[in-house]
Design a protein around this motif. Structure first.
Motif, PDB file in Angstrom:
ATOM      1  N   GLN A  42      10.841 -13.241  -6.505  1.00  0.00           N
ATOM      2  CA  GLN A  42       9.670 -14.130  -6.315  1.00  0.00           C
ATOM      3  C   GLN A  42       9.308 -14.602  -7.803  1.00  0.00           C
ATOM      4  N   THR A  43       8.869 -15.833  -7.771  1.00  0.00           N
ATOM      5  CA  THR A  43       8.105 -16.345  -9.063  1.00  0.00           C
ATOM      6  C   THR A  43       6.578 -16.863  -8.606  1.00  0.00           C
ATOM      7  N   VAL A  44       6.393 -17.226  -7.579  1.00  0.00           N
ATOM      8  CA  VAL A  44       5.030 -17.507  -7.291  1.00  0.00           C
ATOM      9  C   VAL A  44       4.733 -17.097  -5.824  1.00  0.00           C
ATOM     10  N   SER A  45       3.385 -16.806  -5.708  1.00  0.00           N
ATOM     11  CA  SER A  45       2.918 -16.482  -4.287  1.00  0.00           C
ATOM     12  C   SER A  45       1.445 -16.465  -4.215  1.00  0.00           C
ATOM     13  N   GLY A  48      -0.650 -13.053  -4.278  1.00  0.00           N
ATOM     14  CA  GLY A  48      -0.991 -12.355  -5.454  1.00  0.00           C
ATOM     15  C   GLY A  48       0.563 -12.372  -6.136  1.00  0.00           C
ATOM     16  N   THR A  49       0.236 -12.140  -7.611  1.00  0.00           N
ATOM     17  CA  THR A  49       1.384 -12.075  -8.670  1.00  0.00           C
ATOM     18  C   THR A  49       2.270 -10.523  -8.217  1.00  0.00           C
ATOM     19  N   CYS A  50       3.590 -10.786  -8.247  1.00  0.00           N
ATOM     20  CA  CYS A  50       4.262  -9.397  -8.033  1.00  0.00           C
ATOM     21  C   CYS A  50       5.767  -9.899  -8.843  1.00  0.00           C
ATOM     22  N   GLU A  51       5.756  -9.505 -10.114  1.00  0.00           N
ATOM     23  CA  GLU A  51       6.759  -9.363 -10.861  1.00  0.00           C
ATOM     24  C   GLU A  51       8.085  -9.009 -10.315  1.00  0.00           C
TER      25      GLU A  51
END
Length: 153
Positions: A42-45, A48-51
């Motif tokens: 995942q790069t963008v959502s 919320g951010t989740c690296e």
């Protein structure tokens, strides 16, 4: 003098723009159904951010089995006859997921555009409303960084 649209009219305009994007999205796709399988980071959502979030896709004929590391799974159908880059299906959040998504069913659409996987998940909530989760994923490759920005919804 300042010009502003009434809230109802603005909402219809935004809805119409979203509908146009959804209809035209597959036309910009330049990949094959065979590009779906693999691990995607995942790069963008808009949730919320989740690296550390990722999903894995395995193909079984025209059926894609999708599992995520943050508590959901889905099954989607890709049209292999046309080499489509769009797959649609259904899924469910795990009962063990904390928060308001735990155990909730959803409809999902995956589209590959320019070697990126776009996810559009519509979660059915207990009160009958629907929550949209949108995310962009890259194939899991070392050294890849997120460069896309997603519009807030």
């Amino acid at each position: 003098m300042r010009f502003s649209l009434p809230a109802g009219r603005f909402g219809r305009l935004v809805g119409a723009l979203i509908a146009v994007v959804v209809v035209l999205w597959p036309l910009g796709a330049r990949a094959e159904a065979e590009d779906f399988p693999g691990q995607w980071r995942q790069t963008v959502s808009n949730a919320g951010t989740c690296e550390s979030c990722w999903l894995a896709i395995k193909r079984h004929g025209s059926i894609l089995k999708v599992s995520s590391n943050n508590g959901w799974f889905a099954f989607a159908h890709a049209d292999l006859k046309t080499g489509s880059t769009t797959a649609t299906g259904i899924g469910r959040w795990s009962e063990d997921v904390s928060g308001h998504y735990g155990g909730k069913p959803f409809d999902v659409r995956f589209v590959i555009v320019d070697k990126q996987l776009y996810l559009d998940m519509i979660v059915l909530m207990d009160d009958g409303t629907k929550q949209a989760i949108r995310a962009i994923f890259d194939k899991d490759r070392p050294g890849k960084t997120a460069r896309r920005v997603m519009a807030k919804s």
